[in-house]
Design a protein around this motif. Sequence first.
Motif, mmCIF file in Angstrom:
data_model
loop_
_atom_site.group_PDB
_atom_site.id
_atom_site.type_symbol
_atom_site.label_atom_id
_atom_site.label_comp_id
_atom_site.label_asym_id
_atom_site.label_seq_id
_atom_site.Cartn_x
_atom_site.Cartn_y
_atom_site.Cartn_z
ATOM 1 N N ARG A 177 -2.430 -7.655 10.236
ATOM 2 C CA ARG A 177 -1.329 -8.284 10.969
ATOM 3 C C ARG A 177 -1.048 -7.471 12.232
ATOM 4 N N ASN A 202 3.613 -12.326 15.906
ATOM 5 C CA ASN A 202 2.541 -11.774 15.089
ATOM 6 C C ASN A 202 1.263 -12.598 15.188
ATOM 7 N N ILE A 203 0.129 -11.904 15.068
ATOM 8 C CA ILE A 203 -1.187 -12.528 15.006
ATOM 9 C C ILE A 203 -1.902 -11.920 13.805
ATOM 10 N N LEU A 205 0.328 -17.972 19.807
ATOM 11 C CA LEU A 205 0.789 -16.785 20.518
ATOM 12 C C LEU A 205 -0.308 -16.258 21.442
ATOM 13 N N THR A 258 -4.112 -16.797 11.808
ATOM 14 C CA THR A 258 -2.869 -17.460 12.235
ATOM 15 C C THR A 258 -2.369 -16.779 13.502
ATOM 16 N N GLY A 259 -1.680 -17.552 14.327
ATOM 17 C CA GLY A 259 -1.089 -16.979 15.533
ATOM 18 C C GLY A 259 -1.804 -17.335 16.819
#
Length: 433
Positions: free
Chosen positions: A241, A248-249, A404, A400-401
């Motif tokens: 993370r 967050n990515i 962003l 995920t992310g």
Amino acid sequence: MRWLFHPFLSLLVLLMVACAGGSKKAPEENADDEPRGSYHSNISGMAELHLSDHYTRPVGKAFGFYVGPETVVTNLSEIQGAYRVRVAAPGTTQQYKVEGYTAYDLDLDLVVLKVDRKNSAFLSPVPPIDTVDTLYTLLRPSTDLLVSKTTVRSFQETDSSGYYRLSARLESGKPAFYTDHGLAGIIQKQVDEGGETMTRVLEGKWIKPLLDNQESPQALIGLSNKSNTVYPSYQTIRGFRMVTNMGNITLRLYNETPEYRDNFIKLVTDQFYDSLTVHRVIRGFLIQTGAADTRDAGPQDVVGWRGPGYTLPMNIVPGIFHKRGAIAASKLPDAKNPKDESDGSQFYIVSGRVFTEKELDDLEEQKGIRYTAEQRNVYGTQGGAPHLDGDYTVFGEVTTGMELVDRISLLETYQGDRPVKDVRVLRMEFIYR
């Protein structure tokens, strides 16, 4: 307390200076019975260490001292990550090559260096004669000789080490001397349980075992990976993370590139990425981080040149490509990277765009490669950066992310692709299975 050595001071002035405290001119050599050295002989044994990376760019300065005619000891942590080190006498500009390291001790934070410059004024550790309540070290900013003194708070000894804890901070890596000028040991930093940085002196006798067990000089870059830290197994880690000041990515690394995977685990364990910035953004294309020189950089500083001090060999794996969300290792252009190796810590995340069949046909012709049906489908629907395939090591992907990643890739930048507003990696965390 700092004193400046001046051989022509009268005894009266000398006594007044000695009693006044603060930053003062140093007295003539003290009149203790049977002194075991002098200010001048001790400064002659000291060394300034100038550190640079594998592109010969300066990356810092450290201190050490001669413990043999061509042997310098210093703190391992002070030079770890440097590709080259050169030695100079304090207050001078002439530098001499360090051939390599001949011994090291992780627990004591010591390393012994073989240098080209011979120095007969080397220092030898001696035991204390009386109770040690004061230690000093030296510096020569120009032609002056300055003395820094501090009191000793306590002495702690175990079967494998012994340290004097000091009341004030002295410069790490320098030798510490008793008031009779004998070598007491090497100054080191110590972080206590509360996170406060203290200064200690490793007793000189613990240097001798390293000197007795030296081997042929080894390349300095080999020190970069030396650690007694126990790193977690990749089998216990599901992902990572990346916590930033914008969100967050989460990342997943591939087992098909094990050297990159294990290196990333090491860097995360060592908190290397914490407080670095996303220093390069190309609109709608990629974002890049992992440069050590971004941690404390000012707005006008040129960054993105410093990694952990080592590189990794390329590892192009068939079937792993620059799709949208791909994580790949950065590297310098061929002119500055003759071995065509990846930076040890910098990586980029592909935001990318969708490519047409015609564009992929043209890239195949230009690069002399063939995209698989899967690649063509992904590049034509999800997007990516197919023009980078075969030139950079892809070793992971974003899970995920990506929204962003896209937002960061659209930020306003200075010339040089650095974002005007800092995007900081607050920390990199493990996600365990």
